[in-house]
Structures are given as structure tokens and as C-alpha cells.
Design a protein around this motif. Structure first.
Motif, PDB file in Angstrom:
ATOM      1  N   ASP A 132      71.587  73.044 -16.968  1.00 53.44           N
ATOM      2  CA  ASP A 132      72.352  71.656 -16.258  1.00 53.44           C
ATOM      3  C   ASP A 132      71.278  71.654 -14.966  1.00 53.44           C
ATOM      4  O   ASP A 132      71.562  70.930 -13.981  1.00 53.44           O
ATOM      5  N   HIS A 133      70.051  72.058 -14.750  1.00 51.00           N
ATOM      6  CA  HIS A 133      69.199  71.934 -13.592  1.00 51.00           C
ATOM      7  C   HIS A 133      68.307  71.020 -13.556  1.00 51.00           C
ATOM      8  O   HIS A 133      67.383  70.904 -12.664  1.00 51.00           O
ATOM      9  N   ASP A 134      68.252  69.931 -14.635  1.00 58.26           N
ATOM     10  CA  ASP A 134      67.326  68.923 -14.736  1.00 58.26           C
ATOM     11  C   ASP A 134      68.114  67.591 -14.505  1.00 58.26           C
ATOM     12  O   ASP A 134      68.917  67.231 -15.250  1.00 58.26           O
ATOM     13  N   LEU A 135      68.254  66.955 -13.326  1.00 61.47           N
ATOM     14  CA  LEU A 135      69.236  66.212 -12.749  1.00 61.47           C
ATOM     15  C   LEU A 135      69.125  65.028 -13.797  1.00 61.47           C
ATOM     16  O   LEU A 135      70.047  64.158 -13.872  1.00 61.47           O
ATOM     17  N   ASP A 136      68.028  64.386 -14.058  1.00 62.58           N
ATOM     18  CA  ASP A 136      67.738  63.254 -15.098  1.00 62.58           C
ATOM     19  C   ASP A 136      67.941  63.687 -16.394  1.00 62.58           C
ATOM     20  O   ASP A 136      67.349  62.734 -17.226  1.00 62.58           O
ATOM     21  N   ASN A 137      68.220  65.017 -17.030  1.00 61.17           N
ATOM     22  CA  ASN A 137      68.467  65.233 -18.255  1.00 61.17           C
ATOM     23  C   ASN A 137      67.200  65.165 -19.004  1.00 61.17           C
ATOM     24  O   ASN A 137      67.060  64.744 -20.141  1.00 61.17           O
ATOM     25  N   GLU A 138      65.962  65.683 -18.475  1.00 55.04           N
ATOM     26  CA  GLU A 138      64.828  65.620 -19.211  1.00 55.04           C
ATOM     27  C   GLU A 138      64.739  66.559 -20.067  1.00 55.04           C
ATOM     28  O   GLU A 138      63.846  66.103 -21.192  1.00 55.04           O
ATOM     29  N   VAL A 139      65.329  67.588 -20.185  1.00 50.29           N
ATOM     30  CA  VAL A 139      65.446  68.562 -21.303  1.00 50.29           C
ATOM     31  C   VAL A 139      66.036  67.851 -22.351  1.00 50.29           C
ATOM     32  O   VAL A 139      65.511  67.763 -23.739  1.00 50.29           O
ATOM     33  N   GLY A 140      67.282  67.412 -22.154  1.00 48.93           N
ATOM     34  CA  GLY A 140      68.041  66.488 -23.388  1.00 48.93           C
ATOM     35  C   GLY A 140      67.218  65.395 -23.809  1.00 48.93           C
ATOM     36  O   GLY A 140      67.441  65.407 -25.182  1.00 48.93           O
ATOM     37  N   ARG A 151      58.077  66.523 -21.001  1.00 45.75           N
ATOM     38  CA  ARG A 151      58.380  66.058 -19.916  1.00 45.75           C
ATOM     39  C   ARG A 151      58.067  67.011 -18.704  1.00 45.75           C
ATOM     40  O   ARG A 151      58.376  68.127 -18.953  1.00 45.75           O
ATOM     41  N   SER A 152      58.005  66.640 -17.334  1.00 49.83           N
ATOM     42  CA  SER A 152      58.001  67.285 -16.314  1.00 49.83           C
ATOM     43  C   SER A 152      59.092  67.082 -15.672  1.00 49.83           C
ATOM     44  O   SER A 152      59.637  65.906 -15.229  1.00 49.83           O
ATOM     45  N   PHE A 153      59.584  67.993 -14.746  1.00 51.71           N
ATOM     46  CA  PHE A 153      60.573  67.550 -13.746  1.00 51.71           C
ATOM     47  C   PHE A 153      60.625  69.018 -12.780  1.00 51.71           C
ATOM     48  O   PHE A 153      60.031  70.170 -12.946  1.00 51.71           O
ATOM     49  N   VAL A 154      61.493  68.562 -11.721  1.00 51.09           N
ATOM     50  CA  VAL A 154      61.734  69.838 -10.662  1.00 51.09           C
ATOM     51  C   VAL A 154      63.159  70.512 -10.915  1.00 51.09           C
ATOM     52  O   VAL A 154      64.088  69.710 -10.844  1.00 51.09           O
ATOM     53  N   GLU A 155      63.092  71.703 -11.155  1.00 53.27           N
ATOM     54  CA  GLU A 155      64.390  72.383 -11.147  1.00 53.27           C
ATOM     55  C   GLU A 155      64.803  72.896  -9.831  1.00 53.27           C
ATOM     56  O   GLU A 155      63.919  73.788  -9.214  1.00 53.27           O
ATOM     57  N   THR A 156      65.970  72.543  -9.515  1.00 50.23           N
ATOM     58  CA  THR A 156      66.756  73.078  -8.396  1.00 50.23           C
ATOM     59  C   THR A 156      67.794  73.991  -8.904  1.00 50.23           C
ATOM     60  O   THR A 156      68.689  73.384  -9.396  1.00 50.23           O
ATOM     61  N   SER A 157      67.831  75.215  -8.452  1.00 48.58           N
ATOM     62  CA  SER A 157      68.829  76.185  -9.076  1.00 48.58           C
ATOM     63  C   SER A 157      69.201  77.181  -8.091  1.00 48.58           C
ATOM     64  O   SER A 157      68.302  77.522  -7.050  1.00 48.58           O
ATOM     65  N   PRO A 158      70.131  78.002  -8.257  1.00 42.79           N
ATOM     66  CA  PRO A 158      70.334  79.442  -7.284  1.00 42.79           C
ATOM     67  C   PRO A 158      69.166  80.044  -7.540  1.00 42.79           C
ATOM     68  O   PRO A 158      68.666  80.711  -6.347  1.00 42.79           O
ATOM     69  N   ASP A 159      68.498  80.007  -8.524  1.00 42.37           N
ATOM     70  CA  ASP A 159      67.283  80.977  -8.732  1.00 42.37           C
ATOM     71  C   ASP A 159      65.902  80.506  -8.067  1.00 42.37           C
ATOM     72  O   ASP A 159      65.076  81.095  -7.702  1.00 42.37           O
ATOM     73  N   GLN A 219      64.361  76.175  -3.541  1.00 40.81           N
ATOM     74  CA  GLN A 219      63.424  74.962  -3.041  1.00 40.81           C
ATOM     75  C   GLN A 219      62.840  74.164  -4.259  1.00 40.81           C
ATOM     76  O   GLN A 219      62.154  73.295  -4.025  1.00 40.81           O
ATOM     77  N   GLY A 220      63.091  74.615  -5.348  1.00 34.67           N
ATOM     78  CA  GLY A 220      62.615  73.888  -6.582  1.00 34.67           C
ATOM     79  C   GLY A 220      61.604  74.528  -7.081  1.00 34.67           C
ATOM     80  O   GLY A 220      60.590  75.039  -6.503  1.00 34.67           O
ATOM     81  N   ILE A 221      61.155  74.122  -8.320  1.00 31.99           N
ATOM     82  CA  ILE A 221      60.138  74.704  -9.094  1.00 31.99           C
ATOM     83  C   ILE A 221      59.915  73.663 -10.298  1.00 31.99           C
ATOM     84  O   ILE A 221      60.778  73.307 -10.938  1.00 31.99           O
ATOM     85  N   GLN A 222      58.514  73.354 -10.264  1.00 32.37           N
ATOM     86  CA  GLN A 222      57.869  72.326 -11.128  1.00 32.37           C
ATOM     87  C   GLN A 222      58.247  72.850 -12.820  1.00 32.37           C
ATOM     88  O   GLN A 222      57.437  74.196 -13.014  1.00 32.37           O
ATOM     89  N   GLN A 223      58.891  72.350 -13.615  1.00 32.15           N
ATOM     90  CA  GLN A 223      59.185  72.781 -15.141  1.00 32.15           C
ATOM     91  C   GLN A 223      58.522  72.063 -16.008  1.00 32.15           C
ATOM     92  O   GLN A 223      58.384  70.612 -15.615  1.00 32.15           O
ATOM     93  N   LYS A 224      58.136  72.381 -17.100  1.00 28.04           N
ATOM     94  CA  LYS A 224      57.514  71.460 -18.106  1.00 28.04           C
ATOM     95  C   LYS A 224      58.689  71.798 -19.207  1.00 28.04           C
ATOM     96  O   LYS A 224      59.112  72.707 -19.710  1.00 28.04           O
TER      97      LYS A 224
END
Length: 149
Positions: free
Chosen positions: A109-117, A126-134, A137-142
Motif C-alpha cells: 500500500d505504498h503507492d498512494l494513487d493505487n498505481e499497482v492496482g 506505470r511509474s510512481f514514487v514509493e514512500t515506505s519505512p524501507d 525518502q522515496g524511491i522511483q518504482q515501475k
């Protein structure tokens, strides 16, 4: 117009032109990097899809837990050998395999706009920035989706 004014105007023109060329080159480089990351994600999804469809079929019958454990080992191997951070989720966004083992069987649930869903629904990358405990600072995800045949 004085020669000094012409020289200043010439230098300013060269500076503006250099800045414009630099901005265009930086934009082109950014677009190329995004394209290459999307292609890499597509190829990785195809490899994992092939693995799930073919290699595991040879080892039938496998329980769901055995298949997930096998996928997890492949994800860990890719993470160790190629420094890839891969997350495999099911249709409910439950993490089946992750480079961070303690995330397995949790909800992605680290994709705030539900890009994975959305990617699972329509198959569009889709691309999105994942912000999580891991990644605080955020990391660009595909996000890619490989339909099983």
C-alpha cells in the motif's frame, strides 16, 4: 551599436544558446532513462512470468506456498546478484515475493494513487514514487503486469 555592446550581446546569445542546448539534452537524457527503466521492468516481468508459467509447470504438483517460496528465492537471488528491488504481488496487492523478506504476506500500500492496482486492472505500465519505512525518502518504482496464460 558599440563594439562592447555587440560583444556583450554575442556572449549573452551564446550563453542562452548553451543553456537551451543543455536543457534539451538533460530532458532527452531523462526521457531515455525513463524508457530504459520501463523496458528493463518489462523484460524482468517477462522473465518472471516465463519462470512462473514454464519452470514451475515442470515441477507439478506444487502447492501455492511452494510456488511462492520458489518465486521468493528467485527474487532474493536477483536482489543479491543485480541489486534489484523486486516486489511480486497478487491481484489483491498482497506481497508474494520481495527483496525485503519481512514484507512478504503484507499488503502493498505504498503507492498512494493505487498505481499497482490500476496496472493490474488494465495492464498498462506505470511509474510512481514509493514512500515506505524501507524508503523514507522515496524511491522511483515501475509497475508492470504479466498476465499468466
Amino acid at each position: 551599436m558599440k563594439i562592447s555592446q555587440k560583444l556583450v550581446l554575442g556572449f549573452l546569445s551564446i550563453a542562452v544558446l548553451t543553456g537551451l542546448v543543455g536543457a534539451i539534452a538533460a530532458n532527452q537524457q531523462s526521457q531515455t532513462a525513463k524508457y530504459l527503466a520501463q523496458e528493463e521492468a518489462r523484460k524482468l516481468a517477462e522473465i518472471l512470468g516465463y519462470f512462473a508459467n514454464h519452470e514451475l509447470e515442470e515441477r507439478k504438483p506444487l502447492s501455492r506456498d511452494e510456488m511462492v517460496a520458489h518465486l521468493g528465492r528467485h527474487v532474493q537471488m536477483l536482489h543479491q546478484q543485480q541489486q534489484r528491488d523486486i516486489v511480486i504481488v497478487d491481484r489483491n496487492k498482497t506481497i508474494l515475493a520481495d527483496a525485503i523478506p519481512q514484507n512478504v504476506n503484507t499488503k502493498f500500500d505504498h503507492d498512494l494513487d493505487n498505481e499497482v492496482g490500476k496496472t493490474i486492472q488494465d495492464g498498462k505500465a506505470r511509474s510512481f514514487v514509493e514512500t515506505s519505512p524501507d524508503y523514507p525518502q522515496g524511491i522511483q518504482q515501475k509497475a508492470r503486469y504479466k498476465r499468466s496464460s
